[in-house]
Design a protein around this motif. Structure first.
Motif, PDB file in Angstrom:
ATOM      1  N   GLY A   1      12.832  32.364  17.032  1.00 44.91           N
ATOM      2  CA  GLY A   1      11.895  33.520  17.444  1.00 44.91           C
ATOM      3  C   GLY A   1      11.773  34.719  16.389  1.00 44.91           C
ATOM      4  O   GLY A   1      10.944  35.567  16.419  1.00 44.91           O
ATOM      5  N   THR A   2      12.125  34.558  15.414  1.00 43.91           N
ATOM      6  CA  THR A   2      12.019  35.474  14.220  1.00 43.91           C
ATOM      7  C   THR A   2      10.507  35.511  13.860  1.00 43.91           C
ATOM      8  O   THR A   2      10.182  36.616  13.635  1.00 43.91           O
ATOM      9  CB  THR A   2      13.103  35.083  12.937  1.00 43.91           C
ATOM     10  N   LEU A   3      10.155  34.418  13.583  1.00 44.14           N
ATOM     11  CA  LEU A   3       8.610  34.218  12.942  1.00 44.14           C
ATOM     12  C   LEU A   3       7.681  34.926  14.064  1.00 44.14           C
ATOM     13  O   LEU A   3       6.601  35.689  13.622  1.00 44.14           O
ATOM     14  CB  LEU A   3       8.445  32.918  12.283  1.00 44.14           C
ATOM     15  N   ARG A   4       7.775  34.300  15.308  1.00 36.49           N
ATOM     16  CA  ARG A   4       6.800  34.913  16.153  1.00 36.49           C
ATOM     17  C   ARG A   4       6.930  36.603  16.241  1.00 36.49           C
ATOM     18  O   ARG A   4       5.989  37.158  16.397  1.00 36.49           O
ATOM     19  CB  ARG A   4       7.112  34.226  17.589  1.00 36.49           C
ATOM     20  N   ALA A   5       8.107  37.153  16.070  1.00 41.86           N
ATOM     21  CA  ALA A   5       8.291  38.462  16.311  1.00 41.86           C
ATOM     22  C   ALA A   5       7.741  38.973  15.283  1.00 41.86           C
ATOM     23  O   ALA A   5       7.069  40.228  15.340  1.00 41.86           O
ATOM     24  CB  ALA A   5       9.846  38.873  16.538  1.00 41.86           C
ATOM     25  N   ARG A   6       7.606  38.484  14.212  1.00 38.99           N
ATOM     26  CA  ARG A   6       7.300  39.307  12.792  1.00 38.99           C
ATOM     27  C   ARG A   6       5.748  38.961  12.769  1.00 38.99           C
ATOM     28  O   ARG A   6       5.071  39.733  12.028  1.00 38.99           O
ATOM     29  CB  ARG A   6       7.988  38.707  11.656  1.00 38.99           C
ATOM     30  N   ALA A   7       5.152  38.012  13.352  1.00 42.33           N
ATOM     31  CA  ALA A   7       3.691  37.952  13.012  1.00 42.33           C
ATOM     32  C   ALA A   7       2.697  38.988  13.779  1.00 42.33           C
ATOM     33  O   ALA A   7       1.592  39.287  13.533  1.00 42.33           O
ATOM     34  CB  ALA A   7       3.317  36.446  13.831  1.00 42.33           C
TER      35      ALA A   7
END
Length: 210
Positions: free
Chosen positions: A204-210
């Motif tokens: 979920g890190t990348l979705r949150a940072r996008a």
């Protein structure tokens, strides 16, 4: 009797005209496919004679190869814009992968499918596809290496991680020509999930940072 002034025809500089031809051919390729690029079609789009196109591109195959290169390079610049180079690597990677999954990139996926198929029969296009694949792979590998140096990513094989991500993206793009869409959350975040696993990021890190 007073003579009527003649309208002045403005001639474009060779570099400007060549770029205009390439951009027009690239637009046709993205919208309709590389097969639709012909000297006459590009000439019609620009409102000029086919002979003018032939002056810059005597061989249609050369125009096809360079049009693909133009389209692919422009799309890569849009996916990894230079003005975001100062952002943290995790954020840049997140934006890159999310952009790839947006509807606007569907034509790009179709173009890559089209180019890879035609490159079996056209040497110039095969070289262009190889060059653009290398450029994208190098750009993503460099981004991952920066993330490792900054302590954001964990991997001892940046190239391998980049390949895992790109193969996943290509695999999803293989369905770009389909008329039906399989709606499942796993597909929406598949490239993000692969990247997170390859780079030691929490789910979920990348979705949150996008």
């Amino acid at each position: 009797m007073t003579s009527r002034p003649q309208a002045t025809r403005i001639r474009k500089q060779p570099d400007e005209r060549r770029a205009e031809i390439l951009h027009t051919a690239a637009r046709i390729a993205l919208a309709e496919g590389l097969e639709k690029i012909t000297l006459r079609r590009v000439a019609d789009e620009l409102g000029v004679r086919p002979g003018l196109i032939g002056h810059y591109f005597p061989a249609a195959d050369t125009l096809v190869s360079e049009a693909f290169t133009d389209a692919a390079a422009r799309e890569r610049d849009a996916l990894l814009p230079a003005d975001e180079a100062g952002l943290p690597p995790t954020e840049r990677l997140a934006r890159f992968l999310v952009r790839l999954g947006e509807p606007d990139c569907l034509d790009l996926s179709r173009l890559w499918l089209n180019a890879r198929h035609l490159s079996r029969f056209k040497d110039g296009l095969r070289e262009a596809v190889d060059a653009q694949e290398t450029a994208t792979r190098d750009a993503l590998t460099e981004l991952i290496e920066q993330g490792v140096r900054d302590g954001e990513f964990t991997t001892d094989d940046a190239l391998g991680a980049a390949l895992r991500v790109l193969v996943t993206v290509d695999g999803m793009g293989a369905y770009a020509n389909g008329d039906t869409h399989l709606d499942h959350p796993a597909l929406d975040d598949m490239a993000l999930t692969v990247a997170e696993h390859a780079l030691g990021l929490a789910p979920g890190t990348l979705r949150a940072r996008a």
